[in-house]
Write a protein that holds these residues in place. Structure first.
Motif, PDB file in Angstrom:
ATOM      1  N   ASP A  42       3.317  -2.301 -20.757  1.00 53.26           N
ATOM      2  CA  ASP A  42       4.183  -2.518 -19.605  1.00 53.26           C
ATOM      3  C   ASP A  42       4.862  -1.489 -19.050  1.00 53.26           C
ATOM      4  OD1 ASP A  42       6.242  -3.727 -17.717  1.00 53.26           O
ATOM      5  OD2 ASP A  42       7.314  -4.739 -19.405  1.00 53.26           O
ATOM      6  N   PRO A  43       4.336  -1.361 -17.598  1.00 55.46           N
ATOM      7  CA  PRO A  43       5.077  -0.102 -17.078  1.00 55.46           C
ATOM      8  C   PRO A  43       6.641  -0.065 -16.797  1.00 55.46           C
ATOM      9  CG  PRO A  43       3.774  -1.633 -15.602  1.00 55.46           C
ATOM     10  CD  PRO A  43       3.529  -2.154 -16.949  1.00 55.46           C
ATOM     11  N   ASN A  44       7.036  -1.171 -16.925  1.00 55.06           N
ATOM     12  CA  ASN A  44       8.442  -1.159 -16.834  1.00 55.06           C
ATOM     13  C   ASN A  44       9.438  -0.710 -18.062  1.00 55.06           C
ATOM     14  OD1 ASN A  44       8.909  -2.498 -14.180  1.00 55.06           O
ATOM     15  ND2 ASN A  44       8.127  -4.484 -15.046  1.00 55.06           N
ATOM     16  N   MET A  45       8.532  -0.493 -19.090  1.00 49.45           N
ATOM     17  CA  MET A  45       9.078  -0.233 -20.371  1.00 49.45           C
ATOM     18  C   MET A  45       8.702   1.067 -20.751  1.00 49.45           C
ATOM     19  SD  MET A  45      11.100  -2.637 -21.184  1.00 49.45           S
ATOM     20  CE  MET A  45      11.644  -2.429 -22.856  1.00 49.45           C
ATOM     21  N   ASN A  46       7.596   1.644 -19.910  1.00 51.48           N
ATOM     22  CA  ASN A  46       6.721   2.882 -20.373  1.00 51.48           C
ATOM     23  C   ASN A  46       6.863   3.817 -19.036  1.00 51.48           C
ATOM     24  OD1 ASN A  46       4.794   4.807 -20.807  1.00 51.48           O
ATOM     25  ND2 ASN A  46       3.566   3.384 -21.901  1.00 51.48           N
ATOM     26  N   ARG A  48       5.823   6.929 -18.555  1.00 54.89           N
ATOM     27  CA  ARG A  48       4.518   7.591 -18.418  1.00 54.89           C
ATOM     28  C   ARG A  48       3.533   6.861 -17.503  1.00 54.89           C
ATOM     29  NH1 ARG A  48       1.187  11.938 -22.228  1.00 54.89           N
ATOM     30  NH2 ARG A  48      -0.589  11.866 -20.968  1.00 54.89           N
ATOM     31  N   LEU A  49       3.558   5.436 -18.181  1.00 49.40           N
ATOM     32  CA  LEU A  49       2.585   4.443 -17.731  1.00 49.40           C
ATOM     33  C   LEU A  49       2.758   4.116 -16.025  1.00 49.40           C
ATOM     34  CD1 LEU A  49       0.191   2.622 -17.840  1.00 49.40           C
ATOM     35  CD2 LEU A  49       1.578   0.784 -18.918  1.00 49.40           C
ATOM     36  N   ARG A  50       4.013   3.889 -15.849  1.00 47.34           N
ATOM     37  CA  ARG A  50       4.642   3.820 -14.591  1.00 47.34           C
ATOM     38  C   ARG A  50       4.176   4.932 -13.540  1.00 47.34           C
ATOM     39  NH1 ARG A  50       5.735   0.258 -10.328  1.00 47.34           N
ATOM     40  NH2 ARG A  50       7.676   0.697  -9.277  1.00 47.34           N
ATOM     41  N   ALA A  51       4.320   6.012 -14.028  1.00 46.33           N
ATOM     42  CA  ALA A  51       3.877   7.259 -13.210  1.00 46.33           C
ATOM     43  C   ALA A  51       2.680   7.309 -12.785  1.00 46.33           C
ATOM     44  CB  ALA A  51       4.363   8.631 -13.851  1.00 46.33           C
ATOM     45  N   ALA A  52       1.779   7.108 -14.128  1.00 46.55           N
ATOM     46  CA  ALA A  52       0.408   6.790 -13.850  1.00 46.55           C
ATOM     47  C   ALA A  52      -0.356   5.761 -12.802  1.00 46.55           C
ATOM     48  CB  ALA A  52      -0.577   6.692 -15.212  1.00 46.55           C
ATOM     49  N   ILE A  53       0.358   4.878 -13.044  1.00 49.20           N
ATOM     50  CA  ILE A  53      -0.144   3.660 -12.004  1.00 49.20           C
ATOM     51  C   ILE A  53       0.272   4.111 -10.707  1.00 49.20           C
ATOM     52  CG2 ILE A  53       0.363   1.285 -11.256  1.00 49.20           C
ATOM     53  CD1 ILE A  53       0.872   0.626 -14.409  1.00 49.20           C
ATOM     54  N   LEU A  54       1.681   4.652 -10.360  1.00 49.97           N
ATOM     55  CA  LEU A  54       2.074   5.250  -8.990  1.00 49.97           C
ATOM     56  C   LEU A  54       0.855   6.127  -8.488  1.00 49.97           C
ATOM     57  CD1 LEU A  54       5.733   5.494  -9.346  1.00 49.97           C
ATOM     58  CD2 LEU A  54       4.444   3.933  -7.918  1.00 49.97           C
TER      59      LEU A  54
END
Length: 248
Positions: A42-46, A48-54
């Protein structure tokens, strides 16, 4: 900040000129998969994943590709990638940091070393040049999202360390530890940023002549062309004339 702005132009040039979208998408997907595998899907809880998706959205990567990369992390068929940082000296003694995600350390090390050698530079030990850079969090917004004053006020309230605004947009700098909180606070006020992540920023930049600049730019381009290389940072700046030539 002028040197940093010029540095940004050099570092971002490759992404803007890269016609081979599949290679770029492959790198973005690899980072998404690794980020999702290391933390929550879940990008809201992660963060680094949020940054990668952006980063993927900024390059117009299709949503299906993004979702597939996240799901791949949950499946048993996801490759295991090692995160490696290479440090070295390019032409003119310029400091270079290379971040890679690889499934074959020996292959990547050999290739990166050859790039440095062919450019007239040399690969060094980890830690050899990173002390000349600051590891920081960066959040970027389009200029239309807010005025410079509004962004500065919001960024300070969110716990950021510095803000620079111009016609290209707003760049908010914060500590590594505060990145997640700063990004979330600013997103709540201005909407989704175009970028949010960790970078290496040179503490000082070295002015190089045009001949050395061409060699350095060729080295950066060659490194970026490698499938395993995710990011390249260097501490040089070039003349305005050279920047114009690069943009042609």
């Amino acid at each position: 900040m002028a040197g940093h702005s010029q540095f940004k132009n050099i570092m971002h040039r490759k992404g803007k000129q890269d016609a081979v979208r599949s290679k770029l998408f492959s790198k973005l997907a690899r980072e998404i998969t690794v980020a999702a595998k290391m933390g929550m899907p879940d990008p809201n809880m992660n963060p680094r994943l949020r940054a990668a998706i952006l980063a993927a959205r900024a390059e117009n990567m299709p949503k299906d590709n993004i979702d597939r990369a996240i799901k791949k992390a949950a499946g048993g068929d996801a490759e295991n990638y090692d995160e490696i940082r290479y440090e070295g000296y390019g032409p003119g003694g310029v400091a270079v940091i290379v971040e890679a995600l690889t499934d074959n350390r020996n292959r990547t090390a050999s290739e990166v070393r050859s790039y440095f050698t062919k450019s007239g530079g040399s690969l060094a030990e980890t830690g050899a040049v990173s002390f000349m850079f600051d590891r920081i969090g960066v959040v970027e917004f389009d200029a239309a999202k807010a005025s410079g004053d509004d962004m500065l006020e919001a960024a300070i309230d969110a716990g950021a360390d510095d803000v620079s605004s111009d016609e290209d947009g707003h760049e908010i700098v914060c500590s590594v530890e505060n990145l997640h909180e700063v990004a979330r606070a600013l997103e709540a006020k201005f909407g989704e940023p175009r970028k949010s992540g960790l970078v290496w920023r040179p503490q000082n930049t070295i002015a190089v002549d045009d001949e050395t600049a061409e060699k350095l730019i060729r080295l950066v381009d060659t490194l970026n062309d490698n499938d395993d290389v995710q990011n390249v940072y260097a501490n040089f700046e070039v003349s305005e004339a050279m920047l114009a030539k690069m943009s042609d």
